[in-house]
Design an enzyme around this catalytic site. Structure first.
Site, mmCIF file in Angstrom:
data_model
loop_
_atom_site.group_PDB
_atom_site.id
_atom_site.type_symbol
_atom_site.label_atom_id
_atom_site.label_comp_id
_atom_site.label_asym_id
_atom_site.label_seq_id
_atom_site.Cartn_x
_atom_site.Cartn_y
_atom_site.Cartn_z
ATOM 1 N N LEU A 104 6.153 -35.732 -19.913
ATOM 2 C CA LEU A 104 6.769 -35.880 -18.595
ATOM 3 C C LEU A 104 6.231 -34.837 -17.628
ATOM 4 O O LEU A 104 5.950 -35.145 -16.458
ATOM 5 C CB LEU A 104 8.293 -35.777 -18.716
ATOM 6 C CG LEU A 104 9.098 -36.105 -17.455
ATOM 7 C CD1 LEU A 104 8.751 -37.498 -16.925
ATOM 8 C CD2 LEU A 104 10.596 -36.006 -17.731
ATOM 9 N N THR B 256 19.175 -38.028 -22.473
ATOM 10 C CA THR B 256 18.781 -39.106 -23.382
ATOM 11 C C THR B 256 19.883 -40.111 -23.681
ATOM 12 O O THR B 256 21.077 -39.792 -23.578
ATOM 13 C CB THR B 256 18.314 -38.485 -24.722
ATOM 14 O OG1 THR B 256 18.057 -39.506 -25.686
ATOM 15 C CG2 THR B 256 19.387 -37.574 -25.305
ATOM 16 N N TYR C 222 20.101 -34.098 -32.680
ATOM 17 C CA TYR C 222 19.403 -34.186 -31.398
ATOM 18 C C TYR C 222 20.352 -34.627 -30.289
ATOM 19 O O TYR C 222 20.464 -33.962 -29.246
ATOM 20 C CB TYR C 222 18.223 -35.160 -31.505
ATOM 21 C CG TYR C 222 17.594 -35.510 -30.179
ATOM 22 C CD1 TYR C 222 16.910 -34.548 -29.444
ATOM 23 C CD2 TYR C 222 17.694 -36.802 -29.647
ATOM 24 C CE1 TYR C 222 16.333 -34.862 -28.214
ATOM 25 C CE2 TYR C 222 17.122 -37.119 -28.432
ATOM 26 C CZ TYR C 222 16.443 -36.145 -27.713
ATOM 27 O OH TYR C 222 15.893 -36.452 -26.494
ATOM 28 N N LYS D 139 21.756 -32.368 -27.099
ATOM 29 C CA LYS D 139 21.462 -32.814 -25.730
ATOM 30 C C LYS D 139 22.754 -33.001 -24.935
ATOM 31 O O LYS D 139 22.827 -32.672 -23.745
ATOM 32 C CB LYS D 139 20.652 -34.116 -25.754
ATOM 33 C CG LYS D 139 19.219 -33.957 -26.230
ATOM 34 C CD LYS D 139 18.366 -33.145 -25.254
ATOM 35 C CE LYS D 139 18.024 -33.930 -24.002
ATOM 36 N NZ LYS D 139 17.102 -33.161 -23.109
#
Length: 288
Positions: free
Chosen positions: A13, A103, A127, A131
């Protein structure tokens, strides 16, 4: 001139943002790699923010190794949660607007309708949990922020599903890809472009947004289109999640409602197929 700090410039990104600099002459970008700006080091974060006056910080830094995170729990939390706390606190201290990339993994994938921004979160693995913790610390610390949740991110840069499939097409005659997990692939260049539209417009409708390309597919469908566009003769087999066990459980339904950000941008989000075709061309260009 709008001054923008971008973290993790070497990630896919971050590289997309760098490629879009020429389209935004009114934005002055400062790109920092993870070695230039270790977000887990509070003092280093403050040093970078004090170097000059920034209007925005686009945070692309994250621990994204979904399976490895199941064992490297402390490292994942250090980056995705505590590191984001450092960024958020610096943004507050230096009066910087934060744009943070999150996400679809904050959801459990048990939904039956596209997820809205205020739907209940329930991450399945380390994960997603770390996040989500990062999102929560931003909301607790700041008033001026954009959290953009995205899904199935790919591009001509870095490591991602598109590049893996193209590599396997050259290495194997046959491959199996999961067909019972569905979502929306997102071209990182489209996400970067949308993010810069928000900045260029100086929009102040802060909060959480969902961004992915339009359309719903399985990983199998995604791979099938990649091989069709690349004229690959590889044999593609549809398999089930149970046939391809991984340390981390994936959401089986990763579709997010993108109406809110579409209204914010006042533009239609590209379909995944058209964006994939562009990405494929750029992959070829990058090799030549």
């Amino acid at each position: 001139m709008i001054n923008v700090l971008v973290t993790a410039k070497d990630g896919q990104l971050g590289q997309c943002f760098q490629s879009l600099v020429v389209k935004h002459p009114n934005i002055l970008f400062v790109f920092k790699s993870s070695s230039d700006l270790d977000i887990t080091n509070k003092a280093k974060v403050e040093d970078v923010f004090s170097e000059q006056s920034f209007d925005y910080c686009i945070n692309c830094a994250a621990y994204t190794a979904v399976d490895k995170a199941e064992e490297a729990t402390e490292l994942a939390d250090k980056v995705n949660h505590l590191g984001i706390q450092n960024i958020a606190e610096a943004c507050k201290k230096f009066e910087v607007i934060l744009i943070h990339i999150s996400t679809d993994f904050v959801f459990d994938g048990e939904g039956t309708a596209p997820y809205l921004e205020d739907d209940i979160t329930n991450p399945l693995g380390v994960y997603g949990k770390t996040k989500l913790a990062g999102e929560q610390v931003i909301a607790k610390t700041l008033q001026r922020y954009f959290i953009i949740r995205t899904s199935w991110l790919y591009s001509e840069y870095g490591h991602n599903f598109l590049k893996t499939m193209l590599r396997l097409a050259n290495e194997r005659d046959e491959i199996g890809v999961v067909g019972d997990q569905i979502g929306s692939p997102t071209y990182a260049m489209d996400l970067a472009d949308a993010t810069l539209q928000i900045i260029a417009s100086r929009n102040t409708s802060y909060g959480i947004y969902h961004y992915s390309n339009e359309g719903v597919v399985s990983w199998y469908d995604f791979a099938k289109e990649i091989f069709r566009l690349s004229d690959s003769p590889i044999k593609l087999n549809k398999i089930e999640t149970k046939d391809y066990p991984t340390p981390a459980v994936r959401p089986k339904y990763s579709i997010m409602n993108t109406e809110k950000i579409s209204q914010l941008l006042d533009s239609k989000i590209p379909n995944w197929k058209s964006s994939l075709a562009i990405a494929m061309v750029n992959c070829i260009k990058s090799k030549s």
